[in-house]
Design a protein around this motif. Structure first.
Motif, PDB file in Angstrom:
ATOM      1  N   ALA B 306       0.457  -1.371   0.139  1.00 21.54           N
ATOM      2  CA  ALA B 306       0.167   0.386  -0.380  1.00 21.54           C
ATOM      3  C   ALA B 306       0.618   1.150  -0.148  1.00 21.54           C
ATOM      4  CB  ALA B 306      -1.303  -0.334   1.169  1.00 21.54           C
ATOM      5  N   PHE B 307       0.891   2.294  -0.967  1.00 24.04           N
ATOM      6  CA  PHE B 307       1.194   3.809  -1.164  1.00 24.04           C
ATOM      7  C   PHE B 307       0.519   4.779  -1.067  1.00 24.04           C
ATOM      8  CE2 PHE B 307       3.906   0.318  -3.575  1.00 24.04           C
ATOM      9  CZ  PHE B 307       5.033   1.841  -3.202  1.00 24.04           C
ATOM     10  N   ASP B 308       1.033   5.891  -0.294  1.00 23.21           N
ATOM     11  CA  ASP B 308      -0.105   6.754  -0.256  1.00 23.21           C
ATOM     12  C   ASP B 308       0.556   7.525  -1.176  1.00 23.21           C
ATOM     13  OD1 ASP B 308       2.219   7.832   0.351  1.00 23.21           O
ATOM     14  OD2 ASP B 308       2.890   8.823   2.530  1.00 23.21           O
ATOM     15  N   ALA B 309      -0.164   8.500  -1.229  1.00 25.08           N
ATOM     16  CA  ALA B 309      -0.713   9.954  -2.302  1.00 25.08           C
ATOM     17  C   ALA B 309       0.602  10.308  -2.423  1.00 25.08           C
ATOM     18  CB  ALA B 309      -1.538  10.910  -1.939  1.00 25.08           C
ATOM     19  N   ASN B 310       1.977  10.367  -2.011  1.00 25.92           N
ATOM     20  CA  ASN B 310       2.341  10.863  -2.097  1.00 25.92           C
ATOM     21  C   ASN B 310       4.042   9.597  -2.598  1.00 25.92           C
ATOM     22  OD1 ASN B 310       2.516  13.499  -1.768  1.00 25.92           O
ATOM     23  ND2 ASN B 310       3.064  12.584   0.382  1.00 25.92           N
ATOM     24  N   ASN B 311       3.649   8.687  -2.911  1.00 22.41           N
ATOM     25  CA  ASN B 311       4.156   6.904  -2.819  1.00 22.41           C
ATOM     26  C   ASN B 311       5.018   6.590  -1.402  1.00 22.41           C
ATOM     27  OD1 ASN B 311       3.094   6.765  -6.013  1.00 22.41           O
ATOM     28  ND2 ASN B 311       5.038   8.230  -6.733  1.00 22.41           N
ATOM     29  N   LYS B 312       4.865   7.280  -0.630  1.00 27.01           N
ATOM     30  CA  LYS B 312       5.322   6.993   0.457  1.00 27.01           C
ATOM     31  C   LYS B 312       4.475   4.840   1.004  1.00 27.01           C
ATOM     32  CE  LYS B 312       7.712   8.609   3.226  1.00 27.01           C
ATOM     33  NZ  LYS B 312       8.821   8.578   3.659  1.00 27.01           N
ATOM     34  N   ILE B 313       5.735   3.741   1.107  1.00 32.29           N
ATOM     35  CA  ILE B 313       5.148   3.240   1.037  1.00 32.29           C
ATOM     36  C   ILE B 313       3.944   3.168   2.809  1.00 32.29           C
ATOM     37  CG2 ILE B 313       6.152   0.085   2.162  1.00 32.29           C
ATOM     38  CD1 ILE B 313       8.218   0.971   0.202  1.00 32.29           C
ATOM     39  N   LEU B 314       2.395   2.685   2.699  1.00 34.01           N
ATOM     40  CA  LEU B 314       2.043   2.414   3.849  1.00 34.01           C
ATOM     41  C   LEU B 314       2.214   1.318   4.762  1.00 34.01           C
ATOM     42  CD1 LEU B 314      -0.743   4.528   3.216  1.00 34.01           C
ATOM     43  CD2 LEU B 314       1.029   5.618   4.475  1.00 34.01           C
ATOM     44  N   GLY B 315       1.858   0.406   3.608  1.00 30.24           N
ATOM     45  CA  GLY B 315       1.973  -1.521   4.869  1.00 30.24           C
ATOM     46  C   GLY B 315       1.956  -2.232   3.234  1.00 30.24           C
ATOM     47  N   PHE B 316       2.754  -3.459   3.812  1.00 33.46           N
ATOM     48  CA  PHE B 316       3.381  -4.721   3.213  1.00 33.46           C
ATOM     49  C   PHE B 316       2.719  -5.640   3.101  1.00 33.46           C
ATOM     50  CE2 PHE B 316       7.077  -7.046   1.286  1.00 33.46           C
ATOM     51  CZ  PHE B 316       6.761  -7.247   0.412  1.00 33.46           C
ATOM     52  N   ARG B 317       1.880  -6.721   2.317  1.00 33.51           N
ATOM     53  CA  ARG B 317       1.481  -7.974   2.905  1.00 33.51           C
ATOM     54  C   ARG B 317       1.495  -8.934   2.638  1.00 33.51           C
ATOM     55  NH1 ARG B 317      -4.744  -6.316   1.849  1.00 33.51           N
ATOM     56  NH2 ARG B 317      -4.565  -5.772   4.182  1.00 33.51           N
TER      57      ARG B 317
END
Lengths: 266, 780
Positions: B306-317
């Motif tokens: 999952a990425f936020d709108a700034n292409n920062k990673i939010l989560g990894f499944r």
């Protein structure tokens, strides 16, 4: 390896006589197939008759319109022979692609043709050039020689003594090696003969061993150019299919390698 | 640094003996009265052993005995163990099926031994083996993890219903669900990590010698960790108490992990040598290596990021199915859990990670750690994911990585690991510069004009090496401590022997470890011998794997040599009538600082052993030992970039350039490090392009020889351009991180990222054979 009796023959006649005496004798040339098979206990010849030291079986001669390679000549000698490179450079080039240096120092043209591995290189040149296989009993035209996987016109005990290649107008070989074994996954030899024929032989691809490809021959006869093969369609039926090359991939390689062989031939 | 000290590219001391054929390997061992073993192996992937008739074989010349699995069970030789306990998410322990050294009732993979012939020669043993009749009743088999978990699949072990060994989780599932609910973009990826056969140059071998009068065994074996072998053979397999079992691992020709484990053949050789009352030798051939050396990798994974709108990673499944083969090998359980899922943060700041790993039995050769062990699988997944994300988010892959790099250290990831130090921007920048990343677009256009598809692929890997500390790994289920021991003996004439629990099977310890002594004492490495690989000589040790021998093993040597120095300084100070605090060590001499008073090391050593004039109360001798247990893992990291061309007509890949910028901390011998990286890259590229251990649907191996299994050759590989960006590891005094596995961990993603970039299609599994690449190019 099972027990066997090793003989080093000093002449073709002596080799044939030894063969006749053995109960299940095998000729040994470069040993690149027979020895690994024996080590794996998949072959158990009573007698192994070594042909590789017979002087009359070694040498390369180019005279007139023919390149003759004697049967026990190793691939390295062919690859580096000035006579071969001058007469039919595609044959010398083909020899340079067989196996690795250790294989090329030991393996021989006679051994390769007698074994007729469906992915060996020499059968492609032999068939495409319409060579003549000379034995201790007769001469066999290439078109009559190859009889399918590991099968040839040789009779029991018959010894290949030399292969005579007619010098073509043009010839080229392109090989796509099997990634693991480095045999030909598909190799294509194209030749334009002095009689005006075009002959194309493919190794490595067919379930029946080396084969000619009439559609490519016809296209090249009409127009000797790589682009002439663009519109040729190669069916995948009857082609080998394995981990490293599906039948349709090999069908593609036949076409692509044929084009590259034509380009190499000039 | 001296000319032979830390940082010097000293030519390897051991190479003269290896290059001139003077190495002494297990198969070179010949004992009086020695017999030869040949195993009878199952041709079936799954079968009942109904009966074994050896009567004809026993009548053949030279046959000493034919022994079978029932006998080894009757003699109470223990089943093979798995040394790392994993607990499933429901709290249940892992479900391990019994693995006797030879199968008494059921065979579960092609190549599993059911009996052994002992004869006067190897050839006679083979002859007799052909006369042994084994009556099998074939059972349905399953080779592939996806098939093995289906309802109705053939079942391997009654202990493991559904063929499931464990279903293990790590991380915070709720936090990951939250992250995905907030995501601006979600990227999904399915990857298979292909099964590999390790293929060290030297096949496994064992010579077992039972001395009846002493009730003592000696085992010469191809081991990366002879003390662990002795411990396991003694404590779990009931071969003999430790003091009655000597294990010697002499020169060993490569391991790559496959020689960590204690295999059935070694156990049988020991047991058989007592049975027949004579030494027993077994040396495997290449086919046996393919069939029985523990394989590596073999994961099937679905992952979402999952990425936020700034292409920062939010989560990894992540959900991974790991194929364990037919039995649980010694450290198999740890590989797809604590060596894999704990690295899923990669070089990135990932706030939330959740991974589920399901371990599955199949009718294939057991799988265990192979160079990198879990970390290549993690790194490949993350770096394929980052590339896939960059394509989906339409950003430059290097820029996406930089957006997400961890830049503050120490950094606690959500999956146990606490990264101590690193500079990920520095290594990526160095690699980008080395390959002229900025100029790639122009080169791609040029290649296109020539009919070639050119691609570039980045891989930023991180690994955890020097697995430690022992207390921490114990809390995670490890059955052993992961420290290392060393002893430094200064002989009376001043030459030095270093005894180490590390084991060299190609790494060059005899040179590298001597360089530390040279650096500390200012003596040439020719005066230093490294002793390893013999449980009678070295007190104890954990062996060599996981890039641990410099970070852990060498640090233990440092601790021991520090003790030697301390005592030697006292002796020198006493002899020179100076204060101990004023003694410095230079060029093999103990000097009083600021004076010309000095005493050479041999004189100090002689004084220690004559003991004629030692400080009051000092014990004679100059020999010290140390055990070193690190405080944390080390975290080698780096950036690899690969540029290549694909021939659209054949699907064949050709390298244009391959650059590596590694951070290994301090380098002891840069030349040896370079060799390690070359070898690792070759294995990583081999996995990406060439290597694949394949079974058919019935569990028959179809790549059990070099005619079908593609080992990397020199002409398959590019000329590598290596560089280093160094941050010193704060966790050990030498600042070492380890270098043995990095290439194998980082290379494969760089290659696949480059090929998929070249062909403009993202879905491509390893190995990217020409056929596969061609098919992908031309797929609709």
């Amino acid at each position: 390896m099972y027990q066997t009796t090793y003989h080093r023959a000093s002449s073709v006649d002596e080799a044939a006589a030894l063969f006749a005496k053995g109960s299940e004798a095998k000729y040994l040339s470069g040993g690149q197939t027979l020895l690994p098979v024996m080590k794996q206990r998949l072959a158990s010849p009573s007698d192994v008759i070594d042909l590789a030291k017979i002087k009359e079986l070694i040498g390369i001669d180019a005279s007139g319109d023919t390149l003759t390679i004697k049967a026990a000549t190793p691939h390295y000698d062919v690859a580096t022979s000035d006579a071969a490179k001058k007469a039919i450079p595609a044959v010398a080039y083909l020899a340079s692609l067989i196996g690795d240096p250790a294989v090329r120092y030991r393996g021989t043209i006679g051994g390769s043709l007698a074994n007729n591995d469906p992915a060996a290189d020499y059968p492609a040149a032999t068939l495409a050039l319409g060579a003549t296989i000379k034995t201790n009993k007769r001469s066999i035209a290439a078109d009559d020689y190859f009889k399918g996987l590991f099968a040839t016109a040789l009779e029991d005990g018959e010894i290949i003594t030399a292969v005579s290649f007619p010098v073509p107008v043009k010839a080229g070989y392109a090989k796509f090696p099997h990634p693991a074994s480095r045999f030909a996954l598909t190799g294509v030899f194209v030749a334009q003969t002095k009689a005006g024929d075009v002959r194309v032989a493919v190794t490595g691809a067919s379930q029946s061993g080396v084969m000619r490809v009439a559609a490519i021959e016809a296209a090249l006869k009409a127009n000797w150019a790589a682009s002439a093969i663009d519109s040729v369609s190669i069916p995948s039926s009857g082609l080998l299919s394995d981990l490293h090359g599906s039948a349709d991939y090999r069908a593609n390689l036949i076409k692509v390698m044929a084009q590259r062989a034509v380009t190499a031939a000039g | 640094m001296g000319v032979e000290g830390i940082g010097a590219s000293v030519v390897r001391k051991e190479d003269k003996r290896f290059i001139t054929g003077k190495g002494r390997y297990v198969d070179d061992v010949k004992l009086p009265g020695m017999t030869y073993a040949h195993f009878i192996r199952s041709p079936h992937a799954h079968a009942k052993v109904k009966g074994i008739d050896a009567s004809a074989a026993l009548k053949l010349p030279g046959v000493v005995a034919v022994l079978n699995g029932k006998q080894i069970v009757d003699d109470k030789v223990g089943n093979l163990i798995c040394g790392w306990a994993i607990t499933s998410k429901d709290g249940s322990p892992m479900k391990m099926g019994a693995w006797p050294a030879m199968a008494p009732e059921t065979v579960r993979f092609v190549g599993q031994a059911v009996a052994v012939v002992i004869a006067e020669s190897k050839n006679l043993a083979r002859d007799a083996a052909e006369a042994v009749v084994v009556d099998y009743e074939e059972l349905p088999a399953v080779a592939n993890v996806t098939e093995a978990i289906k309802a109705g699949a053939p079942q391997l072990h009654p202990e493991a219903p559904g063929n499931q060994i464990y279903d293990w989780v790590i991380g915070d599932e709720n936090a990951v669900n939250d992250a995905f609910s907030k995501a601006a973009n979600v990227v999904k990826l399915d990857v298979t990590n292909n099964r590999l056969a390790p293929n060290p140059m030297e096949p496994r071998s064992a010579v077992a010698d039972y001395n009846e009068a002493e009730e003592h065994f000696t085992l010469y074996t191809t081991s990366q960790n002879p003390h662990v072998a002795r411990l396991v053979l003694s404590a779990f397999y009931n071969i003999a108490p430790e003091h009655k079992l000597r294990v010697i691992a002499p020169d060993v020709g490569g391991g790559f992990g496959s020689k960590i484990y204690i295999y059935p053949e070694e156990m049988v050789a020991l047991w058989a040598s007592k049975k027949v009352g004579r030494p027993v030798k077994w040396t495997g051939d290449r086919t046996e290596a393919f069939l029985t050396d523990a394989h590596g990798r073999d994961h099937v994974t679905h992952a979402e990021m999952a990425f936020d709108a700034n292409n920062k990673i939010l989560g990894f499944r992540v959900k991974t199915y790991a194929n364990f083969g037919a039995y649980m090998s010694l450290f198999s359980s740890a590989v797809p859990t604590y060596l894999y899922a704990t690295l899923l943060s990669g070089q990135y700041d990932v706030p939330a990670i959740h991974a589920e790993v399901i371990a599955v039995y199949t009718n294939t050769t057991p799988v265990d750690a192979y160079r990198g062990a879990g970390r290549p699988e993690a790194s490949y997944l993350i770096e394929r994911m980052m590339e896939t994300a960059a394509r989906q988010l339409k950003v430059d892959p290097a820029a996406l990585r930089k957006t997400n790099f961890i830049t503050q250290f120490p950094h606690q990831t959500p999956v146990i690991m606490a990264y101590d130090i690193g500079d990920f921007n520095a290594s990526l920048d160095a690699a980008m510069k080395a390959i002229d990343y900025a100029g790639f677009a122009g080169r791609k256009a040029q290649a296109k004009a020539q009919g070639k598809l050119r691609g570039i692929g980045v891989s930023c890997y991180i690994e955890a090496c020097g697995i430690a500390p022992s207390k921490a790994v114990g809390s995670l289920g490890a059955g052993v401590g992961l420290w290392e021991s060393a002893e430094v003996r200064v002989n009376p004439v001043g030459t030095i022997e270093v005894l180490t629990g590390s084991h060299s099977h190609g790494q060059g310890h005899e040179t590298v470890f001597a360089q530390l002594i040279s650096d500390r004492l200012g003596i040439p490495i020719s005066q230093v011998s490294i002793v390893h690989g013999d449980t009678d000589k070295v007190q104890f040790g954990m062996g060599t794997y996981g890039s641990r021998s410099a970070a852990v093993g060498l640090t233990a040597i440092l601790k021991a040599v520090e003790k030697v120095e301390s005592k030697a300084k006292k002796i020198a100070a006493h002899a020179l009538e100076a204060s101990e605090a004023d003694i410095v060590i230079e060029n093999g001499e103990f000097k009083v600082t600021g004076t010309d008073k000095a005493i050479a090391l041999p004189m100090v050593a002689l004084a220690a052993y004559t003991a004629h004039n030692l400080p009051d109360g000092m014990e004679p001798g100059l020999k010290e030992s140390a055990f070193y247990d690190p405080s944390n893992f080390t975290f080698p990291a780096g950036a690899y970039i690969c540029e290549l061309e694909v021939d659209p007509g054949t699907g064949k890949t050709s390298f244009v350039n391959f650059v590596a910028a590694d951070d290994f901390g301090r380098l002891i011998n840069p030349m040896i490090v370079e060799g390690q990286v070359h070898g690792g890259l070759a294995q990583g590229i081999g996995q990406a392009l060439l290597e694949h251990a394949v079974y058919d649907a019935n569990g028959q191996p179809i790549t059990a020889s070099f005619m079908d299994y593609t080992m990397p050759r020199a002409d398959d590989l590019p000329s590598f351009k290596l560089s280093h960006t160094t941050t010193l590891c704060p966790g050990n005094p030498l600042g070492i991180k380890g270098c043995g596995e990095a290439g194998a961990i980082g290379a494969s993603a760089a290659v696949i990222n480059a090929i998929t970039d070249a062909i403009g299609k993202n879905n491509l599994e390893m190995p990217a054979t020409p056929d596969r690449v061609w098919r992908t190019i031309h797929a609709a």
